[in-house]
Write a protein that holds these residues in place. Structure first.
Motif, PDB file in Angstrom:
ATOM      1  N   VAL A  31       0.867  -1.180   0.000  1.00  0.00           N
ATOM      2  CA  VAL A  31       0.000   0.000   0.000  1.00  0.00           C
ATOM      3  C   VAL A  31       0.902   1.228   0.000  1.00  0.00           C
ATOM      4  CG1 VAL A  31      -1.847   1.235   1.186  1.00  0.00           C
ATOM      5  CG2 VAL A  31      -1.781  -1.271   1.236  1.00  0.00           C
ATOM      6  N   LEU A  32       1.064   1.835  -1.161  1.00  0.00           N
ATOM      7  CA  LEU A  32       1.973   2.962  -1.323  1.00  0.00           C
ATOM      8  C   LEU A  32       1.262   4.256  -0.940  1.00  0.00           C
ATOM      9  CD1 LEU A  32       4.703   4.114  -2.377  1.00  0.00           C
ATOM     10  CD2 LEU A  32       3.577   4.316  -4.615  1.00  0.00           C
ATOM     11  N   THR A  33       1.728   4.902   0.117  1.00  0.00           N
ATOM     12  CA  THR A  33       1.162   6.181   0.540  1.00  0.00           C
ATOM     13  C   THR A  33       1.774   7.292  -0.300  1.00  0.00           C
ATOM     14  OG1 THR A  33       0.676   5.480   2.796  1.00  0.00           O
ATOM     15  CG2 THR A  33       1.020   7.823   2.445  1.00  0.00           C
ATOM     16  N   VAL A  34       0.905   8.085  -0.960  1.00  0.00           N
ATOM     17  CA  VAL A  34       1.389   9.074  -1.921  1.00  0.00           C
ATOM     18  C   VAL A  34       1.096  10.514  -1.507  1.00  0.00           C
ATOM     19  CG1 VAL A  34       1.280   7.479  -3.860  1.00  0.00           C
ATOM     20  CG2 VAL A  34      -0.741   8.845  -3.285  1.00  0.00           C
ATOM     21  N   ASP A  35       0.538  10.705  -0.318  1.00  0.00           N
ATOM     22  CA  ASP A  35       0.150  12.062   0.093  1.00  0.00           C
ATOM     23  C   ASP A  35       1.033  12.614   1.212  1.00  0.00           C
ATOM     24  OD1 ASP A  35      -0.682  10.503   2.209  1.00  0.00           O
ATOM     25  OD2 ASP A  35      -2.769  11.178   2.190  1.00  0.00           O
ATOM     26  N   ALA A  36       2.245  12.081   1.345  1.00  0.00           N
ATOM     27  CA  ALA A  36       3.087  12.479   2.479  1.00  0.00           C
ATOM     28  C   ALA A  36       4.531  12.728   2.053  1.00  0.00           C
ATOM     29  CB  ALA A  36       3.024  11.425   3.576  1.00  0.00           C
ATOM     30  N   PRO A  37       4.800  13.810   1.288  1.00  0.00           N
ATOM     31  CA  PRO A  37       6.194  14.165   1.056  1.00  0.00           C
ATOM     32  C   PRO A  37       6.880  14.551   2.365  1.00  0.00           C
ATOM     33  CG  PRO A  37       4.726  15.911   0.315  1.00  0.00           C
ATOM     34  CD  PRO A  37       3.868  14.726   0.642  1.00  0.00           C
ATOM     35  N   HIS A  38       6.090  14.982   3.311  1.00  0.00           N
ATOM     36  CA  HIS A  38       6.501  15.180   4.706  1.00  0.00           C
ATOM     37  C   HIS A  38       5.218  15.135   5.519  1.00  0.00           C
ATOM     38  CE1 HIS A  38       4.951  19.318   4.650  1.00  0.00           C
ATOM     39  NE2 HIS A  38       5.520  19.420   3.449  1.00  0.00           N
ATOM     40  N   LEU A  39       5.315  15.135   6.838  1.00  0.00           N
ATOM     41  CA  LEU A  39       4.118  15.077   7.660  1.00  0.00           C
ATOM     42  C   LEU A  39       3.459  16.441   7.756  1.00  0.00           C
ATOM     43  CD1 LEU A  39       5.066  12.703  10.621  1.00  0.00           C
ATOM     44  CD2 LEU A  39       4.204  12.156   8.324  1.00  0.00           C
ATOM     45  N   GLY A  40       2.123  16.442   7.828  1.00  0.00           N
ATOM     46  CA  GLY A  40       1.394  17.674   8.011  1.00  0.00           C
ATOM     47  C   GLY A  40       1.691  18.299   9.364  1.00  0.00           C
ATOM     48  N   ARG A  41       1.363  19.583   9.487  1.00  0.00           N
ATOM     49  CA  ARG A  41       1.610  20.317  10.732  1.00  0.00           C
ATOM     50  C   ARG A  41       0.495  19.990  11.728  1.00  0.00           C
ATOM     51  NH1 ARG A  41       4.644  24.314  12.881  1.00  0.00           N
ATOM     52  NH2 ARG A  41       3.668  25.947  14.130  1.00  0.00           N
ATOM     53  N   PHE A  49      11.836  11.002   4.225  1.00  0.00           N
ATOM     54  CA  PHE A  49      10.873  10.780   3.156  1.00  0.00           C
ATOM     55  C   PHE A  49      11.372  11.455   1.879  1.00  0.00           C
ATOM     56  CE2 PHE A  49       6.682  10.153   5.742  1.00  0.00           C
ATOM     57  CZ  PHE A  49       7.302   9.165   6.478  1.00  0.00           C
ATOM     58  N   ASP A  50      11.107  10.830   0.739  1.00  0.00           N
ATOM     59  CA  ASP A  50      11.481  11.407  -0.547  1.00  0.00           C
ATOM     60  C   ASP A  50      10.384  12.368  -0.996  1.00  0.00           C
ATOM     61  OD1 ASP A  50      12.178  12.046  -3.109  1.00  0.00           O
ATOM     62  OD2 ASP A  50      12.627   9.991  -3.729  1.00  0.00           O
ATOM     63  N   PRO A  51      10.645  13.691  -0.982  1.00  0.00           N
ATOM     64  CA  PRO A  51       9.601  14.659  -1.326  1.00  0.00           C
ATOM     65  C   PRO A  51       9.419  14.859  -2.825  1.00  0.00           C
ATOM     66  CG  PRO A  51      11.596  15.839  -0.771  1.00  0.00           C
ATOM     67  CD  PRO A  51      11.907  14.365  -0.610  1.00  0.00           C
ATOM     68  N   ASP A  52      10.254  14.234  -3.628  1.00  0.00           N
ATOM     69  CA  ASP A  52      10.237  14.469  -5.071  1.00  0.00           C
ATOM     70  C   ASP A  52       9.682  13.285  -5.856  1.00  0.00           C
ATOM     71  OD1 ASP A  52      11.372  17.062  -4.917  1.00  0.00           O
ATOM     72  OD2 ASP A  52      13.350  16.167  -4.617  1.00  0.00           O
ATOM     73  N   LEU A  53       8.892  12.457  -5.225  1.00  0.00           N
ATOM     74  CA  LEU A  53       8.322  11.309  -5.921  1.00  0.00           C
ATOM     75  C   LEU A  53       7.378  11.756  -7.028  1.00  0.00           C
ATOM     76  CD1 LEU A  53       7.364   8.902  -2.972  1.00  0.00           C
ATOM     77  CD2 LEU A  53       9.359   8.760  -4.465  1.00  0.00           C
ATOM     78  N   ASP A  54       7.338  10.981  -8.103  1.00  0.00           N
ATOM     79  CA  ASP A  54       6.314  11.168  -9.131  1.00  0.00           C
ATOM     80  C   ASP A  54       5.757   9.792  -9.482  1.00  0.00           C
ATOM     81  OD1 ASP A  54       8.139   9.949 -10.893  1.00  0.00           O
ATOM     82  OD2 ASP A  54       8.903  11.878 -11.601  1.00  0.00           O
ATOM     83  N   TRP A  55       4.925   9.731 -10.507  1.00  0.00           N
ATOM     84  CA  TRP A  55       4.218   8.478 -10.787  1.00  0.00           C
ATOM     85  C   TRP A  55       5.155   7.352 -11.216  1.00  0.00           C
ATOM     86  CZ3 TRP A  55      -0.308   7.705  -8.847  1.00  0.00           C
ATOM     87  CH2 TRP A  55      -1.155   8.797  -8.603  1.00  0.00           C
ATOM     88  N   THR A  56       6.404   7.660 -11.557  1.00  0.00           N
ATOM     89  CA  THR A  56       7.342   6.593 -11.914  1.00  0.00           C
ATOM     90  C   THR A  56       7.688   5.708 -10.725  1.00  0.00           C
ATOM     91  OG1 THR A  56       9.282   8.001 -11.527  1.00  0.00           O
ATOM     92  CG2 THR A  56       8.340   7.999 -13.755  1.00  0.00           C
ATOM     93  N   VAL A  57       7.339   6.149  -9.509  1.00  0.00           N
ATOM     94  CA  VAL A  57       7.647   5.329  -8.342  1.00  0.00           C
ATOM     95  C   VAL A  57       6.892   4.001  -8.388  1.00  0.00           C
ATOM     96  CG1 VAL A  57       5.848   6.289  -6.830  1.00  0.00           C
ATOM     97  CG2 VAL A  57       7.941   5.352  -5.827  1.00  0.00           C
ATOM     98  N   LEU A  58       5.748   3.969  -9.067  1.00  0.00           N
ATOM     99  CA  LEU A  58       5.023   2.697  -9.163  1.00  0.00           C
ATOM    100  C   LEU A  58       5.794   1.695 -10.001  1.00  0.00           C
ATOM    101  CD1 LEU A  58       2.635   4.633  -8.206  1.00  0.00           C
ATOM    102  CD2 LEU A  58       1.158   2.911  -9.239  1.00  0.00           C
TER     103      LEU A  58
END
Length: 366
Positions: free
Chosen positions: A166-176, A213-222
């Motif tokens: 289960v790839l989480t895609v909404d967390a380039p870093h944690l929210g405040r 965390f890698d903040p520069d992910l794009d769809w190629t991560v799949l």
């Protein structure tokens, strides 16, 4: 911060009848800062509140004389039969709620139903101790800057018998998360990610995420993840139809409609509110799952009527774990299952395939 653990023995408490009862019991047992870490959201917590409030905008429209006294709640997703259309959502560090952590969660789930448990990258028990216990186990994945670490965890999980990623895609870093900021929250001694290494570097989850965390992910991560493992890939964190299409085109086997339980970007919509748009865009090409705000069996029914195949439940499972260990987890899931079965029967729904949008009326609609 205060130590974790019980603040009382719960003597004299009535048996929980709802998930809200379990939440009250858990809050009485956990140190305030731990409760805030588990329960809180980002920013002003508008999205956190919206997730639960969204379900209250819908009314069920029952059909009578349908012979639905014994509804069938079973479903099949990613080639595996589930006893019910629900799963345990990934939440980090279950040992904050109970010393046995995820092992107790898996044990409690298995006693309730054969449904998946999604363990976090930051699970506090080794993945090898969680598989082969009577329920499917999936691994939630954060893709870290050091891809070798992520690869090693995925390969280890696959060897252990994990059935999906289960790839989480909404967390380039944690929210405040302001509750944690105000509390100066740090993980208590002994609460660590059992499947990663890093010494004391995990104590502040927000700092660790910004560093690792890698903040520069794009769809190629799949494609990269597919090169690492043949396991099904579920993309978690989608909130628009356009992103659902991109996920499918990139090779996702399923999509989770999720705003991270209101813990990332505050001010985004409730997941239930965006589900119809995403269901239309996905057009049945992959299963859609939903998390965020599910607190009653009829909430499950509502989500399914709007296009989900199943829901994931996070905080309530931790409430059950804190309130009663494995038995508490079993209790939470059985309440949800009993409420779902009851709602289906009274609504005239004999099987999940019978659930359609016609089952619902939104407040204000004519």
């Amino acid at each position: 911060m205060a130590a974790i653990g019980p603040r009382g023995d719960g003597a004299g408490e009535a048996a929980p009848l709802t998930l809200a009862d379990y939440a009250r019991s858990a809050r009485a047992r956990l140190a305030p800062a731990v409760w805030d870490f588990l329960e809180g959201g980002a920013g002003e917590e508008r999205t956190l509140a919206a997730n639960t409030e969204a379900f209250d905008r819908y009314w069920l429209r029952p059909s009578v004389l349908r012979g639905a006294s014994r509804p069938d709640t079973a479903t099949e997703i990613l080639g595996r039969r589930w006893d019910a259309p629900l799963a345990v959502a990934p939440v980090a560090y279950h040992t904050l709620a109970h010393p046995a952590g995820e092992a107790a969660t898996v044990r409690g789930t298995a006693a309730a139903a054969a449904v998946p448990v999604v363990i976090s990258t930051f699970a506090s028990r080794a993945v090898e101790d969680l598989t082969g216990r009577g329920v499917p186990v999936w691994l939630q994945v954060y893709c870290l800057r050091d891809r070798a670490v992520t690869r090693g965890l995925v390969e280890r999980a696959e060897r252990a018998g994990v059935e999906a990623l289960v790839l989480t895609v909404d967390a380039p870093h944690l929210g405040r998360r302001l509750r944690d900021v105000r509390n100066g929250f740090r993980l208590p001694a002994g609460v660590v990610p059992a499947n990663l290494t890093g010494g004391d570097g995990f104590a502040d989850p927000s700092v660790h995420a910004r560093e690792e965390f890698d903040p520069d992910l794009d769809w190629t991560v799949l494609a990269w993840l597919r090169s690492v493992s043949p396991l099904p890939i579920v993309v978690k964190g989608v909130l628009t139809g356009a992103d659902a299409v991109l996920a499918i085109e990139a090779g996702a086997d399923a999509v989770v409609v999720s705003n991270h339980g209101g813990r990332q970007l505050d001010g985004v919509p409730a997941t239930l509110d965006v589900l119809p748009e995403i269901a239309e865009a996905a057009a049945g090409r992959v299963p859609l799952l939903l998390d965020g705000g599910v607190r009653r069996g009829r909430d499950v029914l509502t989500a399914l009527a709007l296009g989900a195949r199943a829901v994931l439940v996070g905080r309530p499972v931790l409430h059950g774990l804190a309130a009663g260990g494995p038995d508490g987890v079993t209790g939470v899931l059985r309440i949800l299952l009993d409420e779902l079965t009851d709602a289906m029967s009274l609504a005239g729904v004999r099987a999940l395939a019978d659930i359609t949008p016609d089952l619902l009326r939104r407040s204000g609609d004519r």
